[in-house]
Design an enzyme around this catalytic site. Structure first.
Site: not given
Length: 668
Positions: A158, A316
């Protein structure tokens, strides 16, 4: 599409559809690892992301490497037939590194150095960080680059989530170097583009140029825009450096990094998507959002657009509640499956969770997982196993794609950054808000939508907001309409260039000739104010006083508000302009009219208003109709074929119970 430099690179040995989770064995005693593998097999897990935050596990002290634990876990997984998405752990530098290199820590705009102790506690421009990140990446790639269990690589985690921008002296020097390259070492050109004549802030030496640190008042928008571009470029450079090491030592294995596409923040993912072998995305519902199912579709549609015709992975999402929202509401029974299948419906070839086993300590211990604290005797575990079985039954779907939609929304990251700068006419005029409103209206209507960076072959292109745009983009929109495309442009668009300088001439600047009108004055509404239209629509946030050119038709007028009596929706050929922001109920009425006039196909019977119906098709034949019922009542959906979830044949329509999902292998 495969990268031009490696046209042979495909998904290789990655299982499809992929099903699994982030796995963090370093949090657990070795005695648990074998049980984890047993449960993974029981749940149908075939892919795990491993080692994302494991830097201090494999390098506990500088230049002291211990891969024994990782070796053992990879062996256990491989023997069980579970593939590994091996991560470079560079999102979490060890504390020994941060204490040895305090200059690598990120600094805020007001000069505060952020302390170590959490993930992403680094400046992306730091030479020390880049050197150590390259070293740990190389050591991992050398050791596991040809390991049969490792089927893909996962770089960092991320990017730009917690450290999107850094204002330290190292960043300042890197920013100047970047600017020298961009402006050809021409300081006069920079002064011109940033408009430094304002307030006498002209630079006479490159050393005077610093990032937009906290000052007495506002700073140049041009400075901010270049700083945003530079910051994104620095994170992307970090990714490229690790990616290239992995390619050298592990040829043929795809490399990715997990995006946060629906956050719509500081990464220009159109640029990033060109750099990864497989697009992957993380998505988490805002549990209290009544429109969370529509947001789910928005995230999937955007990721599909970034993938540009390639299948992609949901890297995710959560089995139930997260831990970082004000109130972390648990997902209701069946919601996990709907979330997963919604992404698969819209093009994903895998769905993974964060995380495998729920942490017993730390900030994320209340974040849900595939294996909850309560273990096997829990609803979440039972639903996880059932979902794994359902995903395994969709093997034939893998590799198929969603055909291009007839409707597209244009997303421009730099226009979003520019609109979000200070001193705009209204703080209510947000880019993300309007884009999501328009997408939610399309989702409610059952109209499939692509998100795109530029005009293409779609019948109807929607541009709800485009405050900043280049002359090249303006020409692309003109070419699109000249080819017969139907264009709808929202208010306060076309006004400034990419450096936030106003385009010359009357508003709306670069779009004035295409739209066939002149905006005399912008009229932001007061908080909660509305502007009624004579077609029954309601505008909010914004109104404009518009003067149409000869040949431009006024389709509706304001009946109330500061522009009462003036044009509200105007049309010139295939192009429409809105002088207000319609609310969602108004969009639900207007969008079908515009879609019909553009010749768009009507939705499948039963689609819309909480019922997703999306088709995937394979280039060599075969199609699958996904139907996801997010409502509290049964619905009838037109479909002919066999449901891969229930095994029931549908002769022409299915009755889909409340909260259920069907995947129809359609009859040829």
């Amino acid at each position: 599409m495969p990268r031009p430099d490696q046209p042979h690179l495909t998904w290789g040995r990655i299982p499809r559809p992929a099903f699994g989770a982030d796995y963090n064995p370093e949090q657990w005693d070795k005695a648990i690892w074998k049980d984890d593998v047993r449960l993974m097999r029981e749940a149908g897990v075939n892919l795990v992301s491993l080692g994302i935050f494991a830097w201090s596990w494999v390098e506990p002290r500088p230049d002291v490497f211990d891969f024994s634990g990782l070796d053992e876990v990879i062996t256990l997984l491989h023997e069980a037939g579970i593939a590994v998405d091996l991560s470079t752990p560079t999102a979490a530098p060890p504390l020994w590194f941060s204490h040895a290199h305090p200059e690598s820590l990120p600094v805020t705009a007001d000069g505060r150095t952020l302390a170590p102790g959490s993930r992403q506690a680094y400046c992306p421009s730091s030479p020390a960080y880049r050197d150590r990140a390259a070293l740990i990446t190389r050591r991992l790639a050398e050791r596991y680059g040809d390991h049969p269990a490792v089927v893909m690589w996962h770089v960092n985690n991320e990017y730009a989530n917690a450290n999107a921008h850094c204002w330290c002296d190292t960043s300042a020097a890197a920013f100047r170097s970047w600017l020298r390259t961009v402006y050809g070492n021409d300081l006069d050109a920079l002064n011109d583009r940033w408009g430094t004549a304002l307030w006498g802030m002209r630079y006479s030496d490159w050393e005077q140029v610093i990032p937009p640190r906290t000052s007495t008042s506002s700073l140049s928008p041009g400075l901010w825009m270049d700083f945003y571009r530079f910051s994104d470029a620095e994170h992307l450079a970090c990714f490229r450096a690790e990616r290239d090491i992995l390619r050298a030592h592990s040829p043929g294995r795809p490399v990715t990094t997990n995006f946060m596409a629906s956050a719509l923040s500081w990464s220009d993912y159109w640029r990033w998507a060109r750099e990864v072998d497989i697009v992957s995305n993380d998505h988490y519902l805002m549990s209290e959002d009544p429109n969370r199912s529509a947001d789910l579709a928005f995230a999937a549609d955007l990721t599909r657009g970034l993938a540009d015709g390639r299948p992609w992975i949901l890297m995710e999402h959560s089995t139930s509640a997260v831990q970082w929202q004000p109130r972390n509401v648990a997902k209701v029974p069946g919601e996990m499956a709907r979330n997963t299948l919604s992404h698969l419906a819209r093009g994903a070839d895998g769905a993974l969770f964060f995380q495998w086993r729920q942490s017993a300590y730390g900030p994320e211990k209340w974040h849900s997982a595939m294996v909850p604290h309560g273990g096997e005797d829990t609803r979440i575990w039972q639903e996880t196993k059932a979902l794994g079985n359902a995903v395994a039954g969709l093997a034939d779907v893998a590799g198929s794609i969603c055909p291009p939609a007839e409707i597209a929304l244009l997303l421009d990251y730099e226009a979003m950054w520019a609109l979000g700068l200070p001193h705009r006419p209204s703080t209510d005029l947000t880019y993300s808000g309007v884009l999501r409103d328009w997408h939610r209206a399309l989702w409610t209507l059952g109209l499939l939508c692509d998100l795109v960076p530029a005009p293409g072959e779609q019948r109807l292109l929607l541009v709800p907001s485009l405050y900043a745009l280049s002359t090249d983009t303006a020409r692309a929109l003109e070419d699109y309409t000249a080819r017969g495309g139907h264009l709808v442009v929202g208010p306060f668009s076309g006004l400034v260039d990419p450096d936030d300088r106003v385009h010359p001439g009357p508003y709306p600047g670069a779009l004035r000739d295409l739209l066939g009108l002149r905006v005399d004055e912008y009229l932001p509404l007061t908080a909660g104010g509305i502007a009624g239209l004579d077609d029954g629509s309601t505008g909010h946030i914004w109104a404009e006083r518009v003067v149409p050119d000869a040949g431009t038709e006024v389709e509706s007028r304001f009946t109330e508000g500061p522009a009462a009596g003036g044009p509200a929706i105007l049309r010139r050929g295939n192009t429409r302009y809105l002088a207000t922001r319609p609310d969602v109920p108004s969009l639900l009425r207007l969008l079908p009219l515009w879609a019909a006039r553009a010749g768009c196909t009507t939705p499948v019977r039963g689609a819309g208003h909480g019922v997703e119906v999306v088709r995937r098709s394979a280039p060599r034949g075969g199609s699958w109709l996904f139907a996801v019922n997010h409502t509290l009542h049964p619905v009838r959906v037109a479909a002919t074929g066999v449901d891969l979830v229930s095994g029931i044949r549908s002769p022409g329509a299915i009755t889909l119970p409340a909260g259920e999902v069907a995947v129809i292998a359609e009859d040829c």
